[in-house]
Write a protein that holds these residues in place. Structure first.
Motif, PDB file in Angstrom:
ATOM      1  N   ARG A  21      21.365 -95.990  25.585  1.00 32.16           N
ATOM      2  CA  ARG A  21      20.536 -94.849  25.196  1.00 32.16           C
ATOM      3  C   ARG A  21      21.344 -93.737  24.534  1.00 32.16           C
ATOM      4  O   ARG A  21      20.788 -92.867  23.874  1.00 32.16           O
ATOM      5  CB  ARG A  21      19.816 -94.289  26.428  1.00 32.16           C
ATOM      6  N   GLY A  22      22.629 -93.748  24.740  1.00 28.97           N
ATOM      7  CA  GLY A  22      23.497 -92.735  24.150  1.00 28.97           C
ATOM      8  C   GLY A  22      24.877 -93.297  23.918  1.00 28.97           C
ATOM      9  O   GLY A  22      25.103 -94.509  24.030  1.00 28.97           O
ATOM     10  N   ARG A  23      25.801 -92.431  23.605  1.00 31.04           N
ATOM     11  CA  ARG A  23      27.174 -92.853  23.339  1.00 31.04           C
ATOM     12  C   ARG A  23      27.841 -93.316  24.632  1.00 31.04           C
ATOM     13  O   ARG A  23      27.749 -92.647  25.666  1.00 31.04           O
ATOM     14  CB  ARG A  23      27.957 -91.680  22.746  1.00 31.04           C
ATOM     15  N   LEU A  24      28.500 -94.450  24.580  1.00 31.30           N
ATOM     16  CA  LEU A  24      29.223 -94.955  25.740  1.00 31.30           C
ATOM     17  C   LEU A  24      30.566 -94.249  25.853  1.00 31.30           C
ATOM     18  O   LEU A  24      31.313 -94.159  24.877  1.00 31.30           O
ATOM     19  CB  LEU A  24      29.439 -96.460  25.620  1.00 31.30           C
ATOM     20  N   GLU A  25      30.841 -93.737  27.052  1.00 35.34           N
ATOM     21  CA  GLU A  25      32.103 -93.051  27.284  1.00 35.34           C
ATOM     22  C   GLU A  25      33.130 -94.020  27.853  1.00 35.34           C
ATOM     23  O   GLU A  25      32.812 -94.842  28.715  1.00 35.34           O
ATOM     24  CB  GLU A  25      31.904 -91.888  28.258  1.00 35.34           C
ATOM     25  N   GLU A  26      34.337 -93.923  27.363  1.00 33.15           N
ATOM     26  CA  GLU A  26      35.390 -94.814  27.846  1.00 33.15           C
ATOM     27  C   GLU A  26      35.892 -94.342  29.206  1.00 33.15           C
ATOM     28  O   GLU A  26      36.258 -93.172  29.379  1.00 33.15           O
ATOM     29  CB  GLU A  26      36.542 -94.871  26.853  1.00 33.15           C
ATOM     30  N   GLU A  27      35.882 -95.267  30.175  1.00 30.36           N
ATOM     31  CA  GLU A  27      36.346 -94.968  31.525  1.00 30.36           C
ATOM     32  C   GLU A  27      37.186 -96.142  32.014  1.00 30.36           C
ATOM     33  O   GLU A  27      36.711 -97.280  32.070  1.00 30.36           O
ATOM     34  CB  GLU A  27      35.177 -94.723  32.467  1.00 30.36           C
ATOM     35  N   ALA A  28      38.423 -95.851  32.372  1.00 34.18           N
ATOM     36  CA  ALA A  28      39.390 -96.894  32.705  1.00 34.18           C
ATOM     37  C   ALA A  28      38.946 -97.767  33.870  1.00 34.18           C
ATOM     38  O   ALA A  28      39.283 -98.954  33.931  1.00 34.18           O
ATOM     39  CB  ALA A  28      40.747 -96.272  32.998  1.00 34.18           C
ATOM     40  N   ASP A  29      38.196 -97.196  34.808  1.00 36.08           N
ATOM     41  CA  ASP A  29      37.770 -97.971  35.975  1.00 36.08           C
ATOM     42  C   ASP A  29      36.371 -98.562  35.805  1.00 36.08           C
ATOM     43  O   ASP A  29      35.752 -98.997  36.771  1.00 36.08           O
ATOM     44  CB  ASP A  29      37.825 -97.112  37.243  1.00 36.08           C
ATOM     45  N   GLY A  30      35.884 -98.600  34.565  1.00 38.13           N
ATOM     46  CA  GLY A  30      34.581 -99.189  34.295  1.00 38.13           C
ATOM     47  C   GLY A  30      34.684-100.687  34.028  1.00 38.13           C
ATOM     48  O   GLY A  30      35.700-101.319  34.326  1.00 38.13           O
ATOM     49  N   VAL A  31      33.631-101.251  33.451  1.00 41.44           N
ATOM     50  CA  VAL A  31      33.608-102.683  33.135  1.00 41.44           C
ATOM     51  C   VAL A  31      33.834-102.868  31.635  1.00 41.44           C
ATOM     52  O   VAL A  31      33.544-101.968  30.841  1.00 41.44           O
ATOM     53  CB  VAL A  31      32.265-103.323  33.550  1.00 41.44           C
ATOM     54  N   PRO A  32      34.368-104.035  31.219  1.00 40.43           N
ATOM     55  CA  PRO A  32      34.563-104.278  29.787  1.00 40.43           C
ATOM     56  C   PRO A  32      33.235-104.259  29.035  1.00 40.43           C
ATOM     57  O   PRO A  32      32.196-104.667  29.574  1.00 40.43           O
ATOM     58  CB  PRO A  32      35.197-105.671  29.745  1.00 40.43           C
ATOM     59  N   VAL A  33      33.270-103.790  27.808  1.00 39.96           N
ATOM     60  CA  VAL A  33      32.069-103.675  26.986  1.00 39.96           C
ATOM     61  C   VAL A  33      32.274-104.414  25.667  1.00 39.96           C
ATOM     62  O   VAL A  33      33.280-104.211  24.980  1.00 39.96           O
ATOM     63  CB  VAL A  33      31.733-102.205  26.691  1.00 39.96           C
ATOM     64  N   LEU A  34      31.321-105.265  25.332  1.00 36.73           N
ATOM     65  CA  LEU A  34      31.340-105.985  24.054  1.00 36.73           C
ATOM     66  C   LEU A  34      30.427-105.270  23.075  1.00 36.73           C
ATOM     67  O   LEU A  34      29.224-105.153  23.299  1.00 36.73           O
ATOM     68  CB  LEU A  34      30.848-107.424  24.243  1.00 36.73           C
ATOM     69  N   GLN A  35      31.018-104.794  21.970  1.00 34.81           N
ATOM     70  CA  GLN A  35      30.255-104.087  20.965  1.00 34.81           C
ATOM     71  C   GLN A  35      30.338-104.819  19.627  1.00 34.81           C
ATOM     72  O   GLN A  35      31.115-105.756  19.458  1.00 34.81           O
ATOM     73  CB  GLN A  35      30.782-102.665  20.816  1.00 34.81           C
ATOM     74  N   LEU A  36      29.538-104.343  18.680  1.00 33.95           N
ATOM     75  CA  LEU A  36      29.473-104.982  17.369  1.00 33.95           C
ATOM     76  C   LEU A  36      30.845-105.118  16.737  1.00 33.95           C
ATOM     77  O   LEU A  36      31.178-106.152  16.162  1.00 33.95           O
ATOM     78  CB  LEU A  36      28.554-104.153  16.468  1.00 33.95           C
TER      79      LEU A  36
END
Length: 202
Positions: A21-36
């Motif tokens: 819904r908005g811009r994804l913020e980078e967070e080191a303890d988050g999960v990997p994200v696959l983008q275009l």
């Protein structure tokens, strides 16, 4: 050798990625994200290069891991890439990424090869939507007709394609090295050439 013509939806589960819904913020303890931007002409995606972010709620249905294939449904190049054994930790695929999960008798590597072939790309060209941003409907990838040989033949096709890619890489490296060698030779001749202008003034 038996070759079957099968719709992609008959051999793969096709899932849409997560709608951000908005811009994804980078967070080191988050999960990997696959983008275009992560799906390129390379045969495989390096999970160590993915950004990490946090999501509210469950994102389990949007997870893609080893053995899955991801597809770019937006942009000029509607290509696929596989997720290999390095994806020990699954990544959240974000729209416009689609997740293709092979079900039966088709190797992920062969599926990527087939989707990236000119014939499949012409199929997407015919179904493309959008005046400014090219988009491929989910129904288009599901209806893509594939020629699926036996597994042994699939492995052979993938191996030949891998060798062909490597040959192209080595050829480009050779051309680049030859160009640099020629440039060095020219520079050396220039530096070692007699100063004809000064000789003429003596």
């Amino acid at each position: 050798m038996e070759i079957m013509k099968i719709c992609l939806s008959d051999v793969c589960d096709v899932r849409s990625g997560f709608t951000a819904r908005g811009r994804l913020e980078e967070e080191a303890d988050g999960v990997p994200v696959l983008q275009l931007r992560d799906v390129t002409d390379s045969a495989a995606i390096d999970p160590s290069l993915l950004m990490r972010s946090k999501f509210r709620g469950s994102v389990e249905r949007y997870l893609a891991g080893a053995g899955d294939v991801v597809f770019r449904s937006r942009g000029e190049r509607n290509i696929a890439a596989r997720l290999d054994s390095r994806f020990v930790e699954p990544a959240v695929a974000v729209l416009p990424i689609l997740i293709l999960r092979p079900k039966v008798r088709i190797l992920p590597e062969y599926l990527v090869w087939a989707i990236n072939q000119p014939e499949a790309q012409r199929h997407f060209d015919a179904d493309a939507r959008g005046a400014t941003i090219r988009m491929i409907p989910k129904a288009s990838i599901e209806s893509l007709e594939l020629e699926v040989p036996d597994v042994a033949t699939q492995k052979m096709v993938v191996e030949i394609d891998t060798l062909s890619r490597r040959e192209a890489e080595l050829t480009m490296e050779l051309i680049d090295k030859r160009r640099r060698l020629v440039a060095q030779c020219i520079q050396s001749r220039i530096r070692n050439a007699p100063d004809n202008g000064k000789q003429g003034r003596k």
